[in-house]
Design a protein around this motif. Structure first.
Motif, short mmCIF file in Angstrom:
data_model
loop_
_atom_site.label_atom_id
_atom_site.label_comp_id
_atom_site.label_asym_id
_atom_site.label_seq_id
_atom_site.Cartn_x
_atom_site.Cartn_y
_atom_site.Cartn_z
N SER A 262 0.83 -1.21 0.00
CA SER A 262 0.00 0.00 0.00
C SER A 262 0.87 1.25 0.00
O SER A 262 0.55 2.25 -0.65
CB SER A 262 -0.91 0.02 1.24
N TYR A 263 1.97 1.19 0.75
CA TYR A 263 2.92 2.31 0.85
C TYR A 263 4.34 1.78 0.70
O TYR A 263 4.64 0.67 1.13
CB TYR A 263 2.82 3.01 2.21
N ARG B 269 8.62 7.70 -8.51
CA ARG B 269 7.42 8.31 -9.08
C ARG B 269 7.29 7.98 -10.56
O ARG B 269 6.20 7.65 -11.06
CB ARG B 269 7.50 9.83 -8.88
N GLU C 26 -0.42 1.45 -7.84
CA GLU C 26 -1.17 2.27 -6.89
C GLU C 26 -0.47 2.44 -5.55
O GLU C 26 -0.95 3.14 -4.67
CB GLU C 26 -2.56 1.66 -6.67
N THR C 27 0.67 1.79 -5.37
CA THR C 27 1.45 1.95 -4.14
C THR C 27 1.79 3.42 -3.94
O THR C 27 2.26 4.09 -4.86
CB THR C 27 2.75 1.13 -4.23
N GLU C 28 1.53 3.93 -2.73
CA GLU C 28 1.80 5.34 -2.44
C GLU C 28 3.23 5.52 -1.94
O GLU C 28 3.72 4.71 -1.16
CB GLU C 28 0.80 5.87 -1.41
N ASP D 86 3.47 10.95 -2.39
CA ASP D 86 2.07 11.00 -1.97
C ASP D 86 1.94 11.42 -0.52
O ASP D 86 0.93 12.02 -0.12
CB ASP D 86 1.43 9.61 -2.14
N CYS D 87 2.94 11.10 0.28
CA CYS D 87 2.93 11.39 1.71
C CYS D 87 4.37 11.66 2.15
O CYS D 87 5.32 11.23 1.51
CB CYS D 87 2.40 10.22 2.55
#
Length: 214
Positions: free
Chosen positions: A124-125, A148, A157-159, A180-181
């Motif tokens: 996910s991240y 990126r 879709e991995t952030e 993304d974060c």
């Protein structure tokens, strides 16, 4: 860009949470050990008021025990994200967590190749450690740009969760490069507000305000 705090100090978390600027929390065994408290107790308290993602790291290095620990951590709250190291056994565990619908944060990423493997596993991240790369003579910010580009090329879709953010310049640059974060120590978060012209301007406004009637 989402703003995460990298801490297990409840007082720090509440300060940022009360500002309405907090999107999530990252923790690790080293951070929680400093609190002197039980690991699961700390995660339970954080998730009792933080509704965004809260990363809690497994302690084992074999996939079977990572999965066992991860399932226990995931049962604490729906917003717990299982943090695993970027090693083969870690990615094996990520594949299984992904099948079960459990979100993961793959940590200790230092190359674009590693980030690509984590995305293929369904992470996910991904947490690239930019400050630690700078420490050994590499440009950590270039890694954000590389990840990126690769993720965008293939629609992963991995952030990208920029970690080891050491200063406001890091924070600005990871935002410019499409992270993304970003997860920050509380000390770096406080720096984001600082500028001498802001202080000078506020001082002038307050002085002039004394001449006004409401």
């Amino acid at each position: 860009m989402n703003l995460f705090l990298d801490t297990a100090e409840i007082a720090e978390i509440k300060k940022v949470h009360d500002l309405g600027l907090l999107d999530g929390i990252t923790t690790n065994p080293s951070i929680i050990a400093k609190s002197g408290r039980k690991f699961t107790e700390v995660i339970k308290e954080i998730t009792s008021f933080v509704k965004g993602p809260v990363s809690a790291e497994v302690l084992s290095t074999d996939s079977a025990n990572m999965i066992k620990e991860g399932l226990e951590l995931a049962s604490i709250a729906e917003n717990v994200v299982i943090k695993v190291p970027l090693i083969p056994e870690g990615l094996k565990a990520v594949v299984e967590f992904t099948k079960k619908g459990i979100r993961t944060n793959v940590t200790l990423c230092f190359t674009a190749n590693q980030a690509l493997l984590a995305a293929k596993a369904g992470a996910s991240y991904i947490s690239p450690f930019i400050g630690r790369l700078d420490d050994v003579g590499y440009d950590g910010l270039d890694l954000i740009s590389e990840i990126r580009e690769i993720y965008d090329n293939y629609g992963y879709e991995t952030e990208i969760l920029a970690a080891s953010v050491r200063n406001p310049i890091h924070f600005k640059e990871v935002a410019l490069r499409g992270a993304d974060c970003a997860t920050l120590p509380y000390s770096v978060f406080e720096m984001l507000f600082k500028h001498p012209l802001t202080d000078i301007g506020l001082s002038k406004f307050l002085e002039d305000a004394k001449k006004l009637t409401w």
